[in-house]
Design an enzyme around this catalytic site. Structure first.
Site, short mmCIF file in Angstrom:
data_model
loop_
_atom_site.label_atom_id
_atom_site.label_comp_id
_atom_site.label_asym_id
_atom_site.label_seq_id
_atom_site.Cartn_x
_atom_site.Cartn_y
_atom_site.Cartn_z
N TYR A 109 -16.43 3.08 6.84
CA TYR A 109 -14.96 3.05 6.95
C TYR A 109 -14.53 3.62 8.31
O TYR A 109 -13.74 3.00 9.03
CB TYR A 109 -14.35 3.85 5.80
N ALA A 142 -5.05 -2.39 5.56
CA ALA A 142 -6.37 -1.83 5.86
C ALA A 142 -7.25 -1.91 4.62
O ALA A 142 -6.75 -1.98 3.49
CB ALA A 142 -6.24 -0.37 6.30
N GLY A 182 0.83 -1.20 0.00
CA GLY A 182 0.00 0.00 0.00
C GLY A 182 0.87 1.25 0.00
O GLY A 182 2.10 1.17 0.00
N GLN A 183 0.19 2.38 0.01
CA GLN A 183 0.91 3.66 -0.08
C GLN A 183 1.92 3.85 1.05
O GLN A 183 3.09 4.17 0.81
CB GLN A 183 -0.14 4.79 -0.06
N LEU A 184 1.49 3.64 2.29
CA LEU A 184 2.41 3.83 3.42
C LEU A 184 3.47 2.74 3.45
O LEU A 184 4.64 3.01 3.75
CB LEU A 184 1.62 3.85 4.74
N THR A 228 -9.34 0.43 2.62
CA THR A 228 -9.31 1.90 2.60
C THR A 228 -10.23 2.56 1.57
O THR A 228 -10.18 3.78 1.41
CB THR A 228 -7.86 2.40 2.34
N THR A 259 -7.21 6.91 11.35
CA THR A 259 -7.63 7.96 10.44
C THR A 259 -8.46 9.05 11.12
O THR A 259 -9.12 8.79 12.14
CB THR A 259 -8.46 7.33 9.31
N LYS A 298 -12.66 1.62 11.42
CA LYS A 298 -11.35 2.04 11.94
C LYS A 298 -11.45 2.36 13.44
O LYS A 298 -10.55 2.05 14.22
CB LYS A 298 -10.83 3.26 11.17
N TRP A 306 -5.35 12.47 4.88
CA TRP A 306 -5.04 13.00 3.55
C TRP A 306 -3.61 12.63 3.10
O TRP A 306 -2.82 13.48 2.69
CB TRP A 306 -5.21 14.52 3.54
N1 LIG Z 1 -4.66 7.13 2.46
C1 LIG Z 1 -5.07 8.06 3.31
O1 LIG Z 1 -5.37 9.21 2.95
C2 LIG Z 1 -5.19 7.73 4.77
C3 LIG Z 1 -5.64 8.72 5.62
C4 LIG Z 1 -5.75 8.43 6.96
C5 LIG Z 1 -5.39 7.19 7.45
N2 LIG Z 1 -4.97 6.23 6.59
C6 LIG Z 1 -4.64 4.91 7.17
O2 LIG Z 1 -3.26 4.67 6.94
C7 LIG Z 1 -3.05 3.27 6.75
C8 LIG Z 1 -2.30 3.04 5.45
O3 LIG Z 1 -3.05 3.60 4.39
P1 LIG Z 1 -2.59 3.51 2.88
O4 LIG Z 1 -2.95 4.80 2.24
O5 LIG Z 1 -1.19 2.99 2.79
O6 LIG Z 1 -3.63 2.40 2.36
P2 LIG Z 1 -3.53 1.51 1.03
O7 LIG Z 1 -2.66 2.15 0.03
O8 LIG Z 1 -4.95 1.19 0.66
O9 LIG Z 1 -2.81 0.20 1.56
C9 LIG Z 1 -3.45 -0.75 2.35
C10 LIG Z 1 -2.84 -2.10 2.01
O10 LIG Z 1 -3.45 -3.09 2.85
C11 LIG Z 1 -3.66 -4.23 2.04
N3 LIG Z 1 -4.66 -5.09 2.64
C12 LIG Z 1 -6.01 -5.05 2.51
N4 LIG Z 1 -6.56 -6.07 3.19
C13 LIG Z 1 -5.55 -6.77 3.74
C14 LIG Z 1 -5.48 -7.95 4.53
N5 LIG Z 1 -6.59 -8.62 4.87
N6 LIG Z 1 -4.27 -8.39 4.93
C15 LIG Z 1 -3.15 -7.74 4.56
N7 LIG Z 1 -3.14 -6.64 3.80
C16 LIG Z 1 -4.33 -6.15 3.40
C17 LIG Z 1 -4.09 -3.66 0.70
O11 LIG Z 1 -3.97 -4.61 -0.32
P3 LIG Z 1 -4.97 -4.56 -1.60
O12 LIG Z 1 -4.82 -3.17 -2.17
O13 LIG Z 1 -4.48 -5.66 -2.46
O14 LIG Z 1 -6.35 -4.78 -1.03
C18 LIG Z 1 -3.10 -2.51 0.55
O15 LIG Z 1 -1.89 -2.95 -0.02
C19 LIG Z 1 -4.43 2.62 6.83
O16 LIG Z 1 -4.64 2.15 8.14
C20 LIG Z 1 -5.38 3.76 6.54
O17 LIG Z 1 -6.64 3.54 7.16
C21 LIG Z 1 -4.86 6.47 5.27
#
Ligand SMILES: NC(=O)c1ccc[n+]([C@@H]2O[C@H](COP(=O)([O-])OP(=O)(O)OC[C@H]3O[C@@H](n4cnc5c(N)ncnc54)[C@H](OP(=O)(O)O)[C@@H]3O)[C@@H](O)[C@H]2O)c1
Length: 289
Positions: free
Chosen positions: A127, A62, A11-13, A64, A103, A131, A152
């Site tokens: 969502y 997550a 994922g992004q992080l 997301t 989040t 969370k 964000w």
């Molecule tokens: N992006 C934002 O703006 C934002 C803002 C606030 C908080 N956050 C939080 O920050 C964290 C990281 O976010 P991110 O932006 O990196 O999210 P992301 O890019 O959607 O990455 C999440 C990763 O988790 C994987 N995943 C989903 N289900 C899973 C499972 N059962 N077991 C293992 N991996 C699984 C996804 O794989 P697939 O893609 O293959 O499903 C994806 O690679 C999350 O907790 C999110 O809630 C994000």
């Protein structure tokens, strides 16, 4: 050498954590994507912990997709609530320090001031509820944990607001952007760097210096989505148009979710860049890639 398991590593992080991993460090990172480790499978997690002697977990896994979560409620809760709960219980069992990402969507009430970690949660959509429930299980089950709420997230790669705006600018689109949702854009590499800094501090000092609990990390400063889009599009002069609009009739999201970082700064003593400075860095990296 301490082993650190990073879940959801594609994922992004997760990708930003790979890019910012401190090379000199005494840690061995295990970057596990969803296909390598599914956090909704407790046996799989436990086998991994036992096989590698994991000492830290950074849970980036997550569900997301905020919009789709309204339809795929069970799947969303399975990952964000149940999966987080499994990680927390196993972290307690094996004396692991757990970092769990959360989040601003756990909030809903408009306070008009930056939200503190202990402010009441009040999510407006599935969502956010999933969370919030995940946070509650982490706090109830883990013994040494850091729930880090952010907002964000963006970077020069992958699917996020920055790359979306850049693509629209390159197409010469007429962009309308909401100006009534306010938070703090957060460069994902700043968050990743901060997480590594915290782990290094915990490893060097007594854990008592760094109490378990909920912390907020975003970049400094405040913006609406319109402000953020405007700042990105200054790098693409005369390429497209941008007009503000209201978010009325959209999926419910928090209106004012600026997160207070006072306790984060006080406990971890880590410098937090302003979002405009971080956006400049992101633009430079995007231009040079
Ligand atoms: N992006 C934002 O703006 C934002 C803002 C606030 C908080 N956050 C939080 O920050 C964290 C990281 O976010 P991110 O932006 O990196 O999210 P992301 O890019 O959607 O990455 C999440 C990763 O988790 C994987 N995943 C989903 N289900 C899973 C499972 N059962 N077991 C293992 N991996 C699984 C996804 O794989 P697939 O893609 O293959 O499903 C994806 O690679 C999350 O907790 C999110 O809630 C994000």
């Amino acid at each position: 050498m301490s082993v650190i398991l990073i879940t959801g590593a594609q994922g992004q992080l997760g990708i930003a954590l790979q890019a910012t991993f401190p090379a000199h460090s005494l840690f061995v990172p295990l970057f596990y994507s969803k296909s390598m480790l599914d956090i909704t499978d407790a046996d799989q997690i436990e086998s991994c912990i036992k096989a590698h002697g994991v000492k830290y977990i950074i849970n980036c896994a997550a569900y997301t997709n905020v919009r789709l979560a309204e339809q795929e409620v069970a799947t969303c809760f399975q990952v964000n609530r149940i999966g987080a709960g499994y990680l927390a219980a196993l972290a307690a069992k094996y004396h692991i320090v757990l970092f769990h990402l959360s989040t601003d969507y756990v909030f809903g009430t408009n306070t008009g001031r930056p939200l503190e970690p202990n402010d009441p949660t009040d999510p407006l959509n599935q969502y956010g509820r999933s969370k919030r429930d995940g946070e509650a299980l982490v706090a109830a089950r883990a013994t040494h944990f850091y729930i880090i709420r952010t907002a964000w997230l963006y970077g020069e790669k992958g699917h996020n607001f920055f790359t979306k705006m850049v693509a629209l600018a390159q197409k010469g689109s007429a962009i309308q952007m909401v100006d009534d949702q306010i938070s703090s854009p957060t460069y994902v590499y700043d968050l990743a760097t901060a997480i590594w800094q915290i782990i290094e501090k915990i490893a060097k000092n007594s854990p008592a210096y760094y109490p378990s609990g909920i912390y907020h990390y975003t970049n400094e400063g405040v913006a609406s989505w319109y402000d953020f889009a405007y700042a990105i599009l200054t790098a693409f002069p005369n390429s497209c148009s941008l007009t503000p609009r209201s978010s009325f009739m959209e999926l419910q999201r928090p209106y004012y979710s600026v997160l207070s970082k006072s306790s984060f700064r006080q406990v971890f003593q880590i410098n937090i860049p302003h979002w405009q400075h971080s956006l400049s860095r992101c633009l430079k990296r995007w231009q040079s890639q």
